[in-house]
Design a protein around this motif. Structure first.
Motif, mmCIF file in Angstrom:
data_model
loop_
_atom_site.group_PDB
_atom_site.id
_atom_site.type_symbol
_atom_site.label_atom_id
_atom_site.label_comp_id
_atom_site.label_asym_id
_atom_site.label_seq_id
_atom_site.Cartn_x
_atom_site.Cartn_y
_atom_site.Cartn_z
ATOM 1 N N TYR A 1 1.081 -0.915 -0.021
ATOM 2 C CA TYR A 1 -0.241 0.133 0.303
ATOM 3 C C TYR A 1 0.741 1.183 0.183
ATOM 4 O O TYR A 1 0.634 2.223 -0.473
ATOM 5 C CB TYR A 1 -0.860 -0.277 1.307
ATOM 6 N N ASN A 2 1.790 1.489 0.593
ATOM 7 C CA ASN A 2 2.817 2.551 0.476
ATOM 8 C C ASN A 2 3.810 1.803 -0.081
ATOM 9 O O ASN A 2 5.102 3.019 0.300
ATOM 10 C CB ASN A 2 3.397 2.965 2.179
ATOM 11 N N ARG A 3 4.716 1.126 -1.499
ATOM 12 C CA ARG A 3 5.449 0.755 -1.533
ATOM 13 C C ARG A 3 5.788 2.301 -2.511
ATOM 14 O O ARG A 3 6.860 2.203 -3.240
ATOM 15 C CB ARG A 3 5.423 -1.046 -1.716
ATOM 16 N N ILE A 4 4.935 1.517 -3.641
ATOM 17 C CA ILE A 4 4.981 3.049 -5.058
ATOM 18 C C ILE A 4 5.040 3.822 -4.436
ATOM 19 O O ILE A 4 4.735 4.769 -4.056
ATOM 20 C CB ILE A 4 4.068 2.835 -6.012
ATOM 21 N N ALA B 1 -7.395 4.993 -3.614
ATOM 22 C CA ALA B 1 -7.855 4.281 -2.362
ATOM 23 C C ALA B 1 -7.655 4.575 -0.576
ATOM 24 O O ALA B 1 -6.384 4.987 -0.725
ATOM 25 C CB ALA B 1 -7.924 2.523 -2.203
ATOM 26 N N GLN B 2 -7.462 3.881 0.160
ATOM 27 C CA GLN B 2 -7.365 4.611 0.690
ATOM 28 C C GLN B 2 -7.462 3.071 1.972
ATOM 29 O O GLN B 2 -8.200 2.376 2.066
ATOM 30 C CB GLN B 2 -8.270 5.432 2.012
ATOM 31 N N ARG B 3 -6.267 2.852 2.935
ATOM 32 C CA ARG B 3 -5.985 2.187 4.147
ATOM 33 C C ARG B 3 -4.993 2.125 5.014
ATOM 34 O O ARG B 3 -4.434 2.676 4.789
ATOM 35 C CB ARG B 3 -5.504 0.983 3.908
ATOM 36 N N ASN B 4 -5.465 2.199 6.266
ATOM 37 C CA ASN B 4 -5.231 2.621 7.761
ATOM 38 C C ASN B 4 -4.946 4.315 7.842
ATOM 39 O O ASN B 4 -3.595 4.571 8.328
ATOM 40 C CB ASN B 4 -3.848 1.999 8.026
ATOM 41 N N GLY B 5 -5.633 5.020 6.965
ATOM 42 C CA GLY B 5 -5.973 6.103 7.181
ATOM 43 C C GLY B 5 -4.774 6.510 6.062
ATOM 44 O O GLY B 5 -4.456 8.038 5.806
ATOM 45 N N ARG B 6 -4.048 6.482 4.822
ATOM 46 C CA ARG B 6 -3.008 6.313 3.713
ATOM 47 C C ARG B 6 -3.741 6.647 3.543
ATOM 48 O O ARG B 6 -4.053 5.206 2.268
ATOM 49 C CB ARG B 6 -2.235 5.784 4.411
ATOM 50 N N LYS B 7 -3.683 7.404 1.086
ATOM 51 C CA LYS B 7 -3.600 7.384 0.332
ATOM 52 C C LYS B 7 -2.968 6.162 -0.427
ATOM 53 O O LYS B 7 -1.772 6.742 -0.018
ATOM 54 C CB LYS B 7 -4.588 8.850 0.233
ATOM 55 N N TYR B 8 -3.600 5.650 -1.220
ATOM 56 C CA TYR B 8 -2.519 4.906 -2.470
ATOM 57 C C TYR B 8 -3.030 5.173 -3.617
ATOM 58 O O TYR B 8 -4.091 5.674 -4.035
ATOM 59 C CB TYR B 8 -1.984 3.735 -1.614
ATOM 60 N N LEU B 9 -3.133 4.633 -4.421
ATOM 61 C CA LEU B 9 -3.357 4.318 -5.858
ATOM 62 C C LEU B 9 -3.627 2.835 -5.848
ATOM 63 O O LEU B 9 -2.370 1.919 -5.494
ATOM 64 C CB LEU B 9 -2.089 4.491 -6.812
ATOM 65 N N THR C 1 -5.683 -0.830 -9.369
ATOM 66 C CA THR C 1 -6.443 -0.080 -10.611
ATOM 67 C C THR C 1 -7.970 -0.193 -9.752
ATOM 68 O O THR C 1 -7.585 -1.388 -8.976
ATOM 69 C CB THR C 1 -5.031 -0.970 -11.776
ATOM 70 N N VAL C 2 -8.592 -0.872 -11.332
ATOM 71 C CA VAL C 2 -9.991 -0.830 -10.282
ATOM 72 C C VAL C 2 -9.946 -2.435 -9.990
ATOM 73 O O VAL C 2 -10.823 -3.008 -9.724
ATOM 74 C CB VAL C 2 -10.689 -0.452 -11.321
ATOM 75 N N ALA C 3 -9.366 -2.854 -11.085
ATOM 76 C CA ALA C 3 -8.824 -4.738 -11.363
ATOM 77 C C ALA C 3 -9.072 -4.839 -9.897
ATOM 78 O O ALA C 3 -8.315 -6.551 -9.999
ATOM 79 C CB ALA C 3 -9.155 -5.058 -12.207
ATOM 80 N N ASP C 4 -7.971 -4.465 -9.111
ATOM 81 C CA ASP C 4 -6.939 -5.002 -7.910
ATOM 82 C C ASP C 4 -8.073 -5.221 -7.019
ATOM 83 O O ASP C 4 -7.056 -5.917 -6.182
ATOM 84 C CB ASP C 4 -5.669 -4.532 -8.256
ATOM 85 N N TYR C 5 -8.861 -5.037 -7.065
ATOM 86 C CA TYR C 5 -9.995 -5.112 -5.453
ATOM 87 C C TYR C 5 -9.417 -4.378 -4.711
ATOM 88 O O TYR C 5 -10.025 -3.250 -3.992
ATOM 89 C CB TYR C 5 -9.964 -6.664 -5.123
ATOM 90 N N ASP C 6 -8.284 -4.687 -3.656
ATOM 91 C CA ASP C 6 -7.847 -4.147 -2.773
ATOM 92 C C ASP C 6 -6.234 -3.702 -3.082
ATOM 93 O O ASP C 6 -6.207 -2.749 -1.742
ATOM 94 C CB ASP C 6 -8.048 -5.748 -1.644
ATOM 95 N N THR C 7 -4.969 -3.886 -3.101
ATOM 96 C CA THR C 7 -3.663 -3.902 -3.034
ATOM 97 C C THR C 7 -3.625 -3.583 -5.234
ATOM 98 O O THR C 7 -4.377 -4.259 -5.633
ATOM 99 C CB THR C 7 -2.647 -5.749 -3.075
ATOM 100 N N PRO C 8 -2.833 -2.796 -4.746
ATOM 101 C CA PRO C 8 -2.073 -2.179 -6.449
ATOM 102 C C PRO C 8 -1.272 -3.228 -7.134
ATOM 103 O O PRO C 8 0.008 -2.892 -7.492
ATOM 104 C CB PRO C 8 -0.989 -1.132 -5.745
ATOM 105 N N ASP C 9 -1.574 -4.341 -7.064
ATOM 106 C CA ASP C 9 -0.932 -5.089 -7.397
ATOM 107 C C ASP C 9 0.052 -5.547 -9.134
ATOM 108 O O ASP C 9 0.432 -4.951 -9.499
ATOM 109 C CB ASP C 9 -1.961 -6.920 -7.902
#
Length: 93
Positions: free
Chosen positions: A19-22, A66-74, A76-84
């Motif tokens: 979620y915070n890698r890119i 998207a947002q997870r644990n208060g942190r926004k990240y990028l 794709t729509v097809a990824d459901y939860d993670t930015p794979d």
């Protein structure tokens, strides 16, 4: 109406948190470009830009915020939860 840019590469930190890698996204339009993920998030949220992936093969996917644990990240729509889909793009120069 938002301008459209195609993301064909990323830069990432060598950490394991997807979620915070890119850190940066980039591509080639009229010229090569690269911006921080925070800038891309801002452009999406204010409606100035719409981003899509431009993979070497396959179909592109719309990039959203998207947002997870208060942190926004990028992601794709097809990824459901993670930015794979974004993580699978090559590194930007």
């Amino acid at each position: 109406m938002a301008d459209v840019a195609y993301i064909s590469c990323i830069n990432k930190d060598p950490r394991y948190d997807a979620y915070n890698r890119i850190t940066h996204v980039g591509g080639v339009g009229a010229e090569r470009w690269k911006i921080t993920t925070d800038d891309a998030i801002s452009h999406i949220e204010n409606g100035a830009w719409e981003f899509w992936t431009k993979p070497p093969v396959g179909h592109g996917q719309k990039v959203i915020v998207a947002q997870r644990n208060g942190r926004k990240y990028l992601k794709t729509v097809a990824d459901y939860d993670t930015p794979d889909n974004l993580l699978s793009l090559p590194e930007c120069p």
